[in-house]
Design an enzyme around this catalytic site. Structure first.
Site, mmCIF file in Angstrom:
data_model
loop_
_atom_site.group_PDB
_atom_site.id
_atom_site.type_symbol
_atom_site.label_atom_id
_atom_site.label_comp_id
_atom_site.label_asym_id
_atom_site.label_seq_id
_atom_site.Cartn_x
_atom_site.Cartn_y
_atom_site.Cartn_z
ATOM 1 C CD GLU A 1 -3.033 5.294 6.613
ATOM 2 O OE1 GLU A 1 -3.003 5.400 5.377
ATOM 3 O OE2 GLU A 1 -2.113 4.774 7.283
ATOM 4 N N GLY B 1 2.031 1.885 10.712
ATOM 5 C CA GLY B 1 2.984 2.993 10.605
ATOM 6 C C GLY B 1 3.659 3.357 11.916
ATOM 7 C CG HIS C 1 -6.026 1.691 4.854
ATOM 8 N ND1 HIS C 1 -5.574 2.651 5.727
ATOM 9 C CD2 HIS C 1 -5.028 0.783 4.737
ATOM 10 C CE1 HIS C 1 -4.344 2.333 6.122
ATOM 11 N NE2 HIS C 1 -3.997 1.203 5.532
ATOM 12 C CG ASN D 1 -1.726 1.223 1.400
ATOM 13 O OD1 ASN D 1 -1.805 2.043 0.486
ATOM 14 N ND2 ASN D 1 -2.359 1.377 2.563
ATOM 15 C CE LYS E 1 -0.066 3.172 4.695
ATOM 16 N NZ LYS E 1 -0.085 3.251 6.139
ATOM 17 C CD GLU F 1 -3.746 -2.764 7.043
ATOM 18 O OE1 GLU F 1 -2.585 -2.901 6.653
ATOM 19 O OE2 GLU F 1 -4.438 -1.775 6.767
HETATM 20 P P1 PGA Z 1 2.565 -0.011 7.576
HETATM 21 O O1 PGA Z 1 1.149 0.257 6.874
HETATM 22 O O2 PGA Z 1 3.124 -1.272 7.009
HETATM 23 O O3 PGA Z 1 3.391 1.196 7.254
HETATM 24 O O4 PGA Z 1 2.287 -0.146 9.045
HETATM 25 C C1 PGA Z 1 0.259 -0.784 6.615
HETATM 26 C C2 PGA Z 1 -1.010 -0.257 5.995
HETATM 27 O O5 PGA Z 1 -1.410 0.866 6.310
HETATM 28 O O6 PGA Z 1 -1.656 -0.924 5.193
#
Ligand code: PGA
Length: 257
Positions: free
Chosen positions: A103, A179, A101, A10, A12, A173
């Protein structure tokens, strides 16, 4: 039941058009260098670039590498300024849409209901859908993890048929792990995945539950991937930060072999 592992990146809101082209080429070079990708199209690889970078990535797709969109609107067309519909993504040649997701839920007010609408629109257009679910740190501390997962999964998959589940992937997740560099322990991640699979068996049937891939996401990296991917109910990873580093992403793919 052997499920082909799926390793998804991903990206982003990172990698503009030229950066994205360079990243996908670097990733393919990493994978080709030791034939990591892929025997009998397994593990499957998938990247979710920003919309505006899809044009640079899609020509590199094929074999085990697929490309998806980070979001999709539920209407086929209409007065929804700034949105992109599932038939538009399908026409472009994309394979997957990422749905719900954390976010999107956190910063853009997306709900379980809208995740369900988006997911069904993606399936209707012939796309595959990856539904993201996961608890916040506070919910975990309050002992609400399973309750939250059940709510998100039931809503997210409402009115989806068992037949269409062959085009659905679930990504677990935990929000506190995204993150942050904090990863769920192998045991905690496995427990959540086993719980999700048991819910899928209730919602559909054992066969569908056994065939559905459940990915782990949240600070998965080259160092922790092998342990997580060795868990019986972890069928791949949804990777943010580490997917922007070709050598790290390739290591995760290797760990999935
Ligand atoms: P990350 O993000 O691996 O940076 O923790 C995962 C995601 O948001 O799908």
């Amino acid at each position: 039941m052997s499920r082909c592992k799926l390793i998804a990146g991903n990206w982003k809101m990172n990698q503009g058009l030229s950066q994205a082209g360079a990243l996908i080429k670097a990733l393919k070079a990493e994978l080709d260098s030791d034939k990591t990708c892929c025997s009998a199209n397994c593990p499957e690889l998938l990247v979710f670039p920003p919309f505006t970078s899809i044009a640079a990535v899609l020509p590199e797709a094929g074999g085990c590498l697929q490309v998806g969109a980070q979001n999709v609107h539920w209407a086929e067309s209409g007065a929804y300024t700034g949105e992109v519909s599932a038939p538009m993504l399908k026409e472009l040649g994309l394979s997957y849409a990422l749905i719900g997701h954390s976010e999107r839920r956190q910063y853009f007010g997306e709900s379980d209901e809208s995740a369900n609408l988006r997911l069904r629109a993606a399936l209707k257009a012939g796309l595959k859908a990856m539904l993201c679910i996961g608890e916040t740190e506070e919910e975990r501390q309050l002992g609400l993890t399973n309750c939250v997962l059940e709510r998100q999964l039931r809503w997210g998959l409402s009115q989806v048929s068992a037949a269409d589940m062959s085009r659905v992937v679930v990504a677990y997740e935990p929000v506190w792990a995204i993150g942050t560099g904090k990863t769920a322990s192998e045991a905690d991640a496995q427990a959540a995945h086993a719980f999700i699979r048991s819910l899928l068996a209730q919602l559909f049937c054992t066969d569908t539950a056994e065939k559905t891939r459940i990915l782990y996401g949240g600070s998965m990296n080259a160092a922790n991937a092998a342990g997580l991917l060795a868990q019986p109910d972890i069928d791949g990873g949804l990777i943010g930060g580490a997917s922007l580093k070709p050598a790290d992403f390739a290591s995760i793919v290797r760990a999935a072999k």
